[in-house]
Design a protein around this motif. Structure first.
Motif, PDB file in Angstrom:
ATOM      1  N   SER A   1      -1.420 -37.168   6.969  1.00 10.85           N
ATOM      2  CA  SER A   1      -1.407 -37.100   8.429  1.00 10.85           C
ATOM      3  C   SER A   1      -1.876 -35.735   8.911  1.00 10.85           C
ATOM      4  CB  SER A   1      -0.007 -37.376   8.958  1.00 10.85           C
ATOM      5  OG  SER A   1       0.911 -36.434   8.448  1.00 10.85           O
ATOM      6  N   GLY A   2      -2.509 -35.743  10.090  1.00 13.78           N
ATOM      7  CA  GLY A   2      -2.977 -34.496  10.680  1.00 13.78           C
ATOM      8  C   GLY A   2      -4.344 -34.103  10.149  1.00 13.78           C
ATOM      9  N   ALA A   3      -5.054 -33.361  10.935  1.00 19.85           N
ATOM     10  CA  ALA A   3      -6.381 -32.892  10.525  1.00 19.85           C
ATOM     11  C   ALA A   3      -6.244 -31.845   9.432  1.00 19.85           C
ATOM     12  CB  ALA A   3      -7.114 -32.311  11.724  1.00 19.85           C
ATOM     13  N   SER A   4      -7.176 -31.836   8.533  1.00 21.47           N
ATOM     14  CA  SER A   4      -7.164 -30.856   7.449  1.00 21.47           C
ATOM     15  C   SER A   4      -8.487 -30.117   7.415  1.00 21.47           C
ATOM     16  CB  SER A   4      -6.937 -31.556   6.104  1.00 21.47           C
ATOM     17  OG  SER A   4      -7.072 -30.636   5.040  1.00 21.47           O
ATOM     18  N   ASP A   5      -8.400 -28.814   7.170  1.00 17.08           N
ATOM     19  CA  ASP A   5      -9.608 -28.013   7.017  1.00 17.08           C
ATOM     20  C   ASP A   5     -10.156 -28.081   5.599  1.00 17.08           C
ATOM     21  OD1 ASP A   5      -9.462 -27.185   9.658  1.00 17.08           O
ATOM     22  OD2 ASP A   5      -8.185 -25.464   9.175  1.00 17.08           O
TER      23      ASP A   5
END
Length: 281
Positions: free
Chosen positions: A43-47
């Motif tokens: 979950s959530g954006a990852s760099d």
């Protein structure tokens, strides 16, 4: 229980196919299936480009159905290769299949790939009801490295606990010829020979416990398997019995090597999924 399945290949295939058909039954003419691909299970954006590339799964499920079981399937490849896929033997069987990719060595080191397996299973717990599946009927399985990952996450409860899930909610763990000792790739990362067995916290054997979910261990022919694989699988079975586990099963598929054992193994998987979910009806 220990099973040694022996037969000529053609007879064996016919027998196990008919046996499975009696247990599972064909999909109805009206039942259709849908596949959704490349869902990010973190979950959530990852760099992290590699996380975005590898931490994805596909879900294959029956449309217009509810309450069906789900098999979370981890591919093999020594934790250094491989790609997610929906096994043909599990299609149109009245269940969902979640095929998982995970990060690979040497781009990442242990325990990143075990953590990925846990994150994917946690995603299924949290989301399978959105597709109609029953969160109480989730099975985890895989071949070779995938079997190792399933056994690790299913037996060592700490991996799912960090995602707020309980491994004991799993309906079953079905391990196709996975390492019971510490995986050879983890040993290689440490500079240890793949012929030197290690049993530490990264070995499923280290986490044997009487209260684990039902455990099905499937091995190829002991004379055709990878070196020592049947023996460590049999010892895994024995230690689960020693600690008092009541639902552990060991199958040896006579005449099938490490790669070929997966095809008949799927029929064993379907049999146990059917039997274990029947108890809930």
């Amino acid at each position: 229980m220990i099973f040694i399945l022996t037969a000529q290949r053609n007879f064996f295939a016919l027998f196990i196919g008919l046996f499975t058909a009696c247990l599972i039954g064909p999909a109805t003419a009206r039942e259709t299936y849908r596949t959704e691909e490349n869902i990010n299970y973190r979950s959530g954006a990852s760099d992290d480009t590699y996380i975005r590339e590898r931490c994805i799964l596909d879900i294959y499920y029956p449309e217009d159905a509810t309450g069906f079981p789900t098999v979370v399937w981890f591919h093999g490849g020594g934790i250094t290769g491989g790609e997610k896929f929906i096994p043909n033997e599990l299609k149109e069987k009245g269940l969902a299949v979640v095929a998982v990719n995970y990060r690979l060595s040497p781009k990442v080191k242990n325990p990143a790939y075990i953590d990925d397996a846990a994150a994917a299973i946690a995603w299924v717990f949290k989301h399978i009801d959105e597709y109609g599946g029953d969160p109480g009927k989730i099975f985890i399985s895989g071949h070779s490295a995938g079997g190792y990952l399933a056994a690790m996450v299913g037996l060592d409860k700490s991996w799912l606990q960090q995602y707020g899930e309980d491994a004991d909610r799993l309906a079953g763990i079905i391990d196709f010829s996975g390492h019971a000792v510490t995986h050879m790739t983890i040993r290689a990362e440490r500079g240890i020979s793949d012929k030197q067995p290690i049993i530490d916290e990264f070995a499923p054997l280290y986490h044997v416990r009487s209260d684990a979910p039902p455990l099905v261990l499937v091995s190829g022919d002991r004379e055709l398997e990878l070196l020592g694989r049947y023996e460590e699988t049999a010892y895994f079975y024995r230690m689960m019995k020693v600690v008092g586990h009541q639902q552990v099963y060991l199958y040896e598929l006579d005449g099938f090597d490490h790669g070929a054992m997966a095809a008949p193994g799927f029929h064993i998987l379907l049999r146990h999924v059917n039997e274990l979910t029947r108890k809930d009806k």
